[in-house]
Design a protein around this motif. Sequence first.
Motif, PDB file in Angstrom:
ATOM      1  N   GLN A   3      70.221  16.104   3.871  1.00  0.00           N
ATOM      2  CA  GLN A   3      71.411  16.931   3.641  1.00  0.00           C
ATOM      3  C   GLN A   3      71.706  17.712   4.908  1.00  0.00           C
ATOM      4  N   ALA A  23      72.378  22.113  10.284  1.00  0.00           N
ATOM      5  CA  ALA A  23      71.014  22.256   9.790  1.00  0.00           C
ATOM      6  C   ALA A  23      70.713  21.165   8.779  1.00  0.00           C
ATOM      7  N   SER A  24      69.522  20.597   8.897  1.00  0.00           N
ATOM      8  CA  SER A  24      69.089  19.545   7.982  1.00  0.00           C
ATOM      9  C   SER A  24      68.046  20.070   7.022  1.00  0.00           C
ATOM     10  N   SER A  25      68.199  19.674   5.778  1.00  0.00           N
ATOM     11  CA  SER A  25      67.208  20.086   4.784  1.00  0.00           C
ATOM     12  C   SER A  25      66.204  18.971   4.497  1.00  0.00           C
ATOM     13  N   SER A  27      63.406  15.863   5.415  1.00  0.00           N
ATOM     14  CA  SER A  27      62.195  15.755   6.213  1.00  0.00           C
ATOM     15  C   SER A  27      62.422  14.741   7.331  1.00  0.00           C
ATOM     16  N   LYS A  76      64.969  21.748  12.825  1.00  0.00           N
ATOM     17  CA  LYS A  76      65.736  20.677  12.170  1.00  0.00           C
ATOM     18  C   LYS A  76      67.225  20.947  12.283  1.00  0.00           C
ATOM     19  N   THR A  77      67.649  21.263  13.490  1.00  0.00           N
ATOM     20  CA  THR A  77      69.038  21.644  13.722  1.00  0.00           C
ATOM     21  C   THR A  77      69.560  20.986  14.990  1.00  0.00           C
TER      22      THR A  77
END
Length: 115
Positions: A3, A23-25, A27, A76-77
């Motif tokens: 996401q 931003a990634s949610s 893994s 994770k961005t």
Amino acid sequence: QVQLVESGGALVQPGGFLKLSCASSGSSFSIYDMGWYRQAPGKQRELVAGITRSGSTNYADFVKGRFTISRDNAKKTVYLQMNSLKPEDTAVYYCNAGFKALSFWGQGTQVTVSA
């Protein structure tokens, strides 16, 4: 599953600057090639800049020297620093994550460049 949530879009005057974030949610963020795309009203979505999982970057000719893409795998961005903005940069900016046949999109963030 990944996401992606973009942020940082705004109304800015010509010549101004903005920094977009995605931003990634999910893994395993570091395995994805990441890209920023944009879509202006009545136009097709187009690639703005990309960064591979190894950190190699590429840019559309119309943003070279003005925009910079970067990533922080620990956060994770992925970022898009946009300088010397022009009215023609007005568009919805989308973040994309790709790995082999997988491709994920964010919902987009509006950038408007106007006096």
